[in-house]
Write an enzyme that holds these catalytic residues in place. Sequence first.
Site, PDB file in Angstrom:
ATOM      1  N   ASP A   1      -0.962   7.010   6.661  1.00  0.00           N
ATOM      2  CA  ASP A   1      -2.035   6.053   6.388  1.00  0.00           C
ATOM      3  C   ASP A   1      -2.125   5.149   7.604  1.00  0.00           C
ATOM      4  OD1 ASP A   1      -3.632   3.936   5.609  1.00  0.00           O
ATOM      5  OD2 ASP A   1      -2.563   3.530   3.741  1.00  0.00           O
TER       6      ASP A   1
ATOM      7  N   TRP B   1       0.829  -1.206   0.000  1.00  0.00           N
ATOM      8  CA  TRP B   1       0.000   0.000   0.000  1.00  0.00           C
ATOM      9  C   TRP B   1       0.864   1.255   0.000  1.00  0.00           C
ATOM     10  CZ3 TRP B   1      -4.041  -1.868  -1.818  1.00  0.00           C
ATOM     11  CH2 TRP B   1      -4.526  -3.112  -1.408  1.00  0.00           C
TER      12      TRP B   1
ATOM     13  N   LYS C   1     -11.137  -1.998   8.906  1.00  0.00           N
ATOM     14  CA  LYS C   1     -10.290  -2.794   9.794  1.00  0.00           C
ATOM     15  C   LYS C   1     -10.745  -2.645  11.251  1.00  0.00           C
ATOM     16  CE  LYS C   1      -7.448  -3.162   6.190  1.00  0.00           C
ATOM     17  NZ  LYS C   1      -7.219  -4.384   5.405  1.00  0.00           N
TER      18      LYS C   1
END
Length: 356
Positions: free
Chosen positions: A166, A99, A190
């Site tokens: 992030d 990511w 999440k």
Amino acid sequence: MKKHNFSAGPSILAPEVIKNTADAIINFADTGLSVLEVSHRSKEFQAVIDEASLLVKQLLDVPEGYSVLWLGGGASMQFAMVPMNLLRTKAAYLDTGTWAANAIKEARLFGDVEVLASSKEANYTYYPHDYVVPADVDYFHITTNNTIYGTELRKDPDVPVRLVADMSSDIFTRPVDVKKYDLIYGGAQKNIAPAGVTFVIVRDEALGHVDRAIPTMLDYRTHIKKGSMFNTPPVLPIYTALQTLRYYRDLGGVEELERRDNAKAALLYNAIDESKMFEGTVVNPEDRSIMNVCFVMTPEYKELEKDFIDFATARGLVGIKGHRSVGGFRASLYNALPIESVQVLVDTMREFEKKH
């Protein structure tokens, strides 16, 4: 059979959060309407988004001068929105996994990107620490937890430039010194809500300094001005996020969540380290994620990996297969997962090892 959900995302939610959401799907706030159909402009839903934003600020002790936004597009949209809004000439990034690499790729569309450090050569099995952030970049971007590879940075860096993070998979797992950051973002699926909403915590003063024209929908200032209501927001995930944030508050906040998360991770990592059959892919304890525990069979037992998946599945363990790009196993220990489920996984590992 009781299921133990170790999925990496969409992931486990607390039972009371699921129940409250299910109730609202039938009858939201005694309106006689489902939360799926109620107007996002109604006073009842406005109260939802207002309280959710307030709880984010309270749980993370967000200082004055920051806005909390609820947007669509996932964290992947933020890979482009961040540089579009903040990158004037050059930005610095850490390459710590898939990511992070995707974020770097998007940022290069808007200016120069300097990758200060990368663990790619070691298949991202450690978190880089040996780097210096130059003072001439517009911002420094980090991915605090790397779900695929199981590494994590559990502290707030001190840097001489704007800091962007992030935090998709480890938000609300520890206290965060928000004033060190100009922007924190993440997908909610999440530790907050079902997929479909993205949280952004942004310092208002950080915006408005780039020369480029920014499309209306991609300008953070649009959403600040309209209170995340410029267009129809993802109503259901935001409602679920509110239920999760209330659940976190009632548990005792992020300090209690961190205590629980550390206990769960220690239980599983100790079992892995003591095993002759299993081994962790991240060796340095400092770099190990407490959210995503990645491990494999030792070489002499490699052929038993599928057998172990089948063995675990028969005992109600769900989602422990490793990401398709790395294989092995991954147990995601998000906030809503009870330590009892981790104990079942540990007992299953020991039973399988004894059997073989």
